[in-house]
Design a protein around this motif. Structure first.
Motif, mmCIF file in Angstrom:
data_model
loop_
_atom_site.group_PDB
_atom_site.id
_atom_site.type_symbol
_atom_site.label_atom_id
_atom_site.label_comp_id
_atom_site.label_asym_id
_atom_site.label_seq_id
_atom_site.Cartn_x
_atom_site.Cartn_y
_atom_site.Cartn_z
ATOM 1 N N PRO A 1 50.250 56.991 32.353
ATOM 2 C CA PRO A 1 51.527 57.688 32.227
ATOM 3 C C PRO A 1 52.360 57.470 33.490
ATOM 4 C CG PRO A 1 49.671 59.223 32.048
ATOM 5 C CD PRO A 1 49.119 57.871 32.293
ATOM 6 N N GLY A 2 53.674 57.437 33.349
ATOM 7 C CA GLY A 2 54.559 57.134 34.466
ATOM 8 C C GLY A 2 54.701 58.279 35.447
ATOM 9 N N LYS A 3 53.653 58.558 36.190
ATOM 10 C CA LYS A 3 53.703 59.611 37.191
ATOM 11 C C LYS A 3 54.150 59.018 38.517
ATOM 12 C CE LYS A 3 50.128 62.544 35.259
ATOM 13 N NZ LYS A 3 48.851 63.190 35.499
ATOM 14 N N THR A 4 55.185 59.574 39.072
ATOM 15 C CA THR A 4 55.627 59.163 40.391
ATOM 16 C C THR A 4 55.836 60.410 41.229
ATOM 17 O OG1 THR A 4 57.948 59.213 39.759
ATOM 18 C CG2 THR A 4 56.803 57.102 39.532
ATOM 19 N N ALA A 5 55.722 60.249 42.515
ATOM 20 C CA ALA A 5 55.933 61.368 43.430
ATOM 21 C C ALA A 5 56.552 60.822 44.698
ATOM 22 C CB ALA A 5 54.610 62.051 43.730
ATOM 23 N N GLN A 6 57.441 61.600 45.268
ATOM 24 C CA GLN A 6 58.090 61.193 46.511
ATOM 25 C C GLN A 6 58.036 62.336 47.503
ATOM 26 O OE1 GLN A 6 62.039 59.975 45.528
ATOM 27 N NE2 GLN A 6 61.382 58.057 44.632
ATOM 28 N N VAL A 7 57.947 61.954 48.776
ATOM 29 C CA VAL A 7 57.975 62.921 49.859
ATOM 30 C C VAL A 7 59.084 62.484 50.802
ATOM 31 C CG1 VAL A 7 56.679 63.948 51.757
ATOM 32 C CG2 VAL A 7 55.495 63.322 49.655
ATOM 33 N N GLY B 1 51.121 67.703 45.053
ATOM 34 C CA GLY B 1 50.051 68.286 44.256
ATOM 35 C C GLY B 1 48.922 67.320 43.967
ATOM 36 N N ARG B 2 48.938 66.159 44.594
ATOM 37 C CA ARG B 2 47.897 65.157 44.375
ATOM 38 C C ARG B 2 47.109 64.968 45.655
ATOM 39 N NH1 ARG B 2 50.092 60.134 41.101
ATOM 40 N NH2 ARG B 2 48.112 60.323 40.070
ATOM 41 N N THR B 3 45.817 64.746 45.516
ATOM 42 C CA THR B 3 44.954 64.511 46.660
ATOM 43 C C THR B 3 44.693 63.020 46.776
ATOM 44 O OG1 THR B 3 43.901 66.629 46.265
ATOM 45 C CG2 THR B 3 42.758 65.113 47.710
ATOM 46 N N LEU B 4 44.972 62.461 47.933
ATOM 47 C CA LEU B 4 44.723 61.044 48.185
ATOM 48 C C LEU B 4 43.565 60.910 49.165
ATOM 49 C CD1 LEU B 4 48.361 59.728 48.624
ATOM 50 C CD2 LEU B 4 46.955 59.651 46.592
ATOM 51 N N PRO B 5 42.655 59.981 48.928
ATOM 52 C CA PRO B 5 41.503 59.816 49.825
ATOM 53 C C PRO B 5 41.871 59.005 51.068
ATOM 54 C CG PRO B 5 41.332 58.290 48.007
ATOM 55 C CD PRO B 5 42.565 59.122 47.758
ATOM 56 N N LEU B 6 42.611 59.604 51.982
ATOM 57 C CA LEU B 6 43.047 58.877 53.174
ATOM 58 C C LEU B 6 41.912 58.643 54.164
ATOM 59 C CD1 LEU B 6 46.499 60.569 53.804
ATOM 60 C CD2 LEU B 6 46.016 58.427 52.658
ATOM 61 N N ILE C 1 50.143 67.195 53.963
ATOM 62 C CA ILE C 1 51.555 67.148 53.566
ATOM 63 C C ILE C 1 51.703 66.590 52.162
ATOM 64 C CG2 ILE C 1 53.780 66.053 54.048
ATOM 65 C CD1 ILE C 1 52.979 66.171 57.038
ATOM 66 N N ILE C 2 51.011 65.498 51.882
ATOM 67 C CA ILE C 2 51.100 64.864 50.562
ATOM 68 C C ILE C 2 50.574 65.805 49.487
ATOM 69 C CG2 ILE C 2 50.205 62.987 49.136
ATOM 70 C CD1 ILE C 2 50.394 61.209 51.631
ATOM 71 N N GLN C 3 49.471 66.480 49.764
ATOM 72 C CA GLN C 3 48.913 67.397 48.770
ATOM 73 C C GLN C 3 49.852 68.575 48.532
ATOM 74 O OE1 GLN C 3 45.016 68.801 49.701
ATOM 75 N NE2 GLN C 3 44.727 69.736 47.706
ATOM 76 N N LYS C 4 50.468 69.084 49.597
ATOM 77 C CA LYS C 4 51.370 70.222 49.460
ATOM 78 C C LYS C 4 52.641 69.834 48.690
ATOM 79 C CE LYS C 4 53.740 71.628 52.960
ATOM 80 N NZ LYS C 4 54.162 72.139 54.257
ATOM 81 N N GLU C 5 53.178 68.661 48.956
ATOM 82 C CA GLU C 5 54.447 68.249 48.354
ATOM 83 C C GLU C 5 54.292 67.695 46.937
ATOM 84 O OE1 GLU C 5 57.572 68.600 49.630
ATOM 85 O OE2 GLU C 5 56.609 69.757 51.205
#
Length: 139
Positions: free
Chosen positions: A75-81, A110-115, A104-108
């Motif tokens: 699905p076309g999910k996009t997110a910007q910060v 709602g997705r968790t990235l494995p940085l 910051i990314i999780q707060k803005e």
């Protein structure tokens, strides 16, 4: 003669085994778990090739891809910060603090990235990229 038959048998076995595991599930494991969406024609064609040459493995490939959802486009999910919010993650020495960035990314978004994943590859940006975002180099 014996070597040729072994090679042909090996190629046939590998081909059948690869069709049993389904194309979409191998190429796009991150798509698994979807229940509907637009069908990816590339995966459908690859499954159809398996159906054309080997009927049973081709049917299994289609079945697995539909059952796992790997045949559907994501699905076309996009997110910007906003770049200004990302400034908080940059330390005084100009290095990016991955823990702050992840927060910051999780707060803005709602997705968790494995940085903190050791396989992650970081690329350095250029001054032109910063200028295009309206930012000044700070290191």
């Amino acid at each position: 003669m014996r070597i040729a038959s072994r090679v042909i048998g090996g190629v046939l076995a590998v081909t059948l085994l690869s069709q049993l595991t389904a194309c979409g599930s191998i190429f796009y494991p991150d798509r698994r778990g979807q229940i509907d969406g637009k069908i990816d024609p590339t995966i459908a064609v690859l499954d159809a090739v398996g159906l054309l040459f080997y009927v049973i493995p081709g049917l299994i490939a289609f079945g697995v891809d539909f059952a796992t959802g790997a045949i559907y486009f994501e699905p076309g999910k996009t997110a910007q910060v906003a770049p200004e919010k990302l400034q908080e993650a940059i330390g005084a020495d100009g290095k990016v603090d991955n823990a702050k960035l992840q927060t910051i990314i999780q707060k803005e978004t709602g997705r968790t990235l494995p940085l903190d994943d050791p396989r992650m590859i970081q690329f350095k940006g250029s001054v032109q990229q910063l200028a295009s975002l309206g930012l000044q180099p700070a290191a």
